[in-house]
Design an enzyme around this catalytic site. Sequence first.
Site, PDB file in Angstrom:
ATOM      1  N   ASP A   1     -21.630  -2.789 -20.640  1.00 35.64           N
ATOM      2  CA  ASP A   1     -22.194  -1.815 -19.753  1.00 35.64           C
ATOM      3  C   ASP A   1     -21.129  -1.235 -18.853  1.00 35.64           C
ATOM      4  O   ASP A   1     -20.228  -1.766 -18.159  1.00 35.64           O
ATOM      5  CB  ASP A   1     -22.843  -2.826 -18.513  1.00 35.64           C
ATOM      6  N   HIS A   2     -20.899   0.050 -18.960  1.00 28.21           N
ATOM      7  CA  HIS A   2     -20.013   0.825 -18.617  1.00 28.21           C
ATOM      8  C   HIS A   2     -19.809   0.720 -16.979  1.00 28.21           C
ATOM      9  O   HIS A   2     -18.527   0.914 -16.653  1.00 28.21           O
ATOM     10  CB  HIS A   2     -20.005   2.492 -19.160  1.00 28.21           C
TER      11      HIS A   2
ATOM     12  N   ASP B   1     -32.794   1.274 -16.062  1.00 24.93           N
ATOM     13  CA  ASP B   1     -31.460   1.568 -16.124  1.00 24.93           C
ATOM     14  C   ASP B   1     -30.545   1.278 -15.165  1.00 24.93           C
ATOM     15  O   ASP B   1     -29.201   1.188 -15.609  1.00 24.93           O
ATOM     16  CB  ASP B   1     -31.567   3.292 -15.959  1.00 24.93           C
TER      17      ASP B   1
ATOM     18  N   HIS C   1     -26.974  -3.020 -13.753  1.00 25.45           N
ATOM     19  CA  HIS C   1     -26.059  -2.801 -12.915  1.00 25.45           C
ATOM     20  C   HIS C   1     -25.980  -3.456 -11.809  1.00 25.45           C
ATOM     21  O   HIS C   1     -25.114  -4.097 -11.136  1.00 25.45           O
ATOM     22  CB  HIS C   1     -26.170  -1.254 -12.306  1.00 25.45           C
TER      23      HIS C   1
END
Length: 255
Positions: A177-178, A235, A240
Amino acid sequence: MVSRVIPVDVFDLVIFGATGDLARRKILPGLYRRFLAGQMPGDSRIIGAARADLTDTAFRDQVRAAIVEFVPKDRQDTATIDGFLARIGYVAIDATGTNGWAALKALMRENVVRAFYFSVAPSLFGDIASRLHDHGIADAQSRIVVEKPFGRDLASARALNAALAQHFTEAQIYRIDHYLGKETVQNLMAVRFANILFEPLWKAEYVDHVQITVAETVGVNGRGAYYDKSGAMRDMVQNHMMQLLCLIAMEPPYH
């Protein structure tokens, strides 16, 4: 003169979805920064792969534009950018068909690390993994990188894992996960566990509450098709923001 240690062996890195938003904003500028830092061996190459019918030159122009837009001006050096672009090639490829795979195989070199970055929709993970295997492009030493979102739910995530496991061992698969690579996110671990002032106080007895704000400046833009399927919840929230919460609240594992 201080020599810099090269942390990796010579590689061929293929980025599937190389013309997409993630590659343009994050992956390619990030690779340029590694090149600028002297962390890319001299013979390493980056090969973009996507549906668009582009020449090497046209793709390099796109990469140059991405560097100019997303890398700070004080880290942009014309000679360095030119050196980075000289390592870049491109192949037009059909992830679900046969076009382009023979051309990609012809570009692969022997005796170098082969890595494949899946910067594409999860629905294409299995197709790409299968074709890399069927065309003899990936070998036992190859590595693949898969981006989130990794499925829509538990069942689809298990199905994706099973599809990848048909052609790659777990040691060959790197799920990324960037967002976790952001410097501020990385600093959380240092502040929590290495800072002698904050570490003893990072407890429920001393912390009143926690607020996590994702101050995004970019809208949906050209990612409408992606958001139609994933939405902001998948998303941002379930990966995140939950990962940030974990870094803030979870204790480190013992093993």
